[in-house]
Scaffold this active site. Structure first.
Site, PDB file in Angstrom:
ATOM      1  N   HIS A  94       2.969   1.003  -5.686  1.00 41.09           N
ATOM      2  CA  HIS A  94       2.725   1.608  -7.000  1.00 41.09           C
ATOM      3  C   HIS A  94       3.113   3.077  -6.988  1.00 41.09           C
ATOM      4  O   HIS A  94       3.331   3.684  -5.935  1.00 41.09           O
ATOM      5  CB  HIS A  94       1.267   1.428  -7.437  1.00 41.09           C
ATOM      6  CG  HIS A  94       0.240   2.048  -6.535  1.00 41.09           C
ATOM      7  ND1 HIS A  94       0.067   3.411  -6.424  1.00 41.09           N
ATOM      8  CD2 HIS A  94      -0.676   1.476  -5.706  1.00 41.09           C
ATOM      9  CE1 HIS A  94      -0.916   3.655  -5.564  1.00 41.09           C
ATOM     10  NE2 HIS A  94      -1.377   2.512  -5.104  1.00 41.09           N
TER      11      HIS A  94
ATOM     12  N   CYS B 210      -2.443   1.214   0.231  1.00 38.20           N
ATOM     13  CA  CYS B 210      -1.290   0.911  -0.606  1.00 38.20           C
ATOM     14  C   CYS B 210      -0.117   1.832  -0.268  1.00 38.20           C
ATOM     15  O   CYS B 210      -0.286   2.871   0.375  1.00 38.20           O
ATOM     16  CB  CYS B 210      -1.651   1.042  -2.079  1.00 38.20           C
ATOM     17  SG  CYS B 210      -2.767  -0.239  -2.675  1.00 38.20           S
TER      18      CYS B 210
END
Length: 270
Positions: free
Chosen positions: A231, A247
């Site tokens: 992301h 992440c």
């Protein structure tokens, strides 16, 4: 069939998820065309009655199958071969072996695409979206699935904080990225782009690309299942740093390219 993005885009937005389920809307990214090199689809009888299959737990990012076969070669490529699940399909321990789960046709309201890592007769071994990381299973290549191929793959060199997108093996994009902190490291191994979510609650990334892997530190992120994702991030100072909860944080232009890749695209986290 092969997968590609078509001119004008092929996205379809379905606004149905909650924030606790990793977002509030899904962006289904697909584009299909016939693949003349694809093997014929075999259509053997179903291995078990549909009523029996209904007793099995769904293999999703929320599930855990501790006895699932593990990925035999996490560093290997897969030739871009994918399966699209058209309807619930049984997941077996081995070809003709016992069923321990079922793959549903949707993952986070996106169509289910999974990478094939081995084939044997009318069977395919696929990566699963469930815990533990590296979980796999065997499915019959029959009328419940559709075989396809993508030219794309993604490599993330965690220690070097570098992400590369490849097309037919050639690098078409390379970026410095942010990865997990030392106490919440980005998990390593072979995974894939499981879904794409258009984020409308938080503002840190317009699109979130959940992977078929999970944090080994956290059992949940904000009520969700601890799914690791690719992301964006509004503060560029994080790129090149190990500061996330696991992440991979990517620059805007990287995210724009990643969001065009077919679901099921293989991702190596080295």
């Amino acid at each position: 069939m092969s997968l590609r993005r078509t001119a004008g885009g092929t996205a379809r937005v379905a606004r149905s998820l909650t924030a606790a389920a990793l977002g509030v809307a899904c962006l289904a990214l697909t584009g299909c065309a016939p693949d003349p090199d694809a093997a014929p689809v075999e259509r053997p009888p179903y291995a078990m009655a549909r009523a029996d299959l209904g007793m099995q737990a769904d293999s999703t990012t929320f599930a855990d199958f501790p006895t699932a076969p593990t990925d035999p070669d996490p560093a290997a490529a897969n030739g871009g071969v994918l399966l699209r699940v058209l309807s619930d399909v049984g997941v077996h321990q081995s070809p003709d072996g016992p069923v321990f789960a079922k793959l549903p046709a949707k993952q986070l309201n996106n169509p289910t695409w999974v990478p094939v890592i081995a084939e044997r007769g009318g069977w395919a071994q696929v990566l699963l979206p469930s815990r533990p990381n590296g979980a796999t299973g065997w499915v019959q290549v029959n009328g419940q699935v559709e075989r396809a191929r993508t030219p794309y793959a993604v490599d993330v060199e965690v220690d070097a904080r570098k992400l590369m997108v490849r097309r037919n093996g050639a690098v078409i994009g390379e970026w410095v990225v942010g990865v997990g902190a030392s106490d919440s490291p980005t998990p390593r191994g072979r995974t894939y782009i499981m879904a794409a979510i258009e984020e409308t609650v938080t503002k840190f990334s317009p699109i979130i690309l959940p992977l078929g892997t999970h944090s080994n530190t956290f059992s949940t992120y904000g009520g969700g299942p601890g799914t690791v994702a690719l992301h964006g991030w509004p503060d560029p100072s994080v790129f090149g740093q190990a500061s996330s909860d696991g992440c991979v944080r990517v620059p805007d232009d990287a995210l724009r390219l990643l969001a065009t890749l077919p679901l099921g695209t293989l991702v190596h986290l080295w």
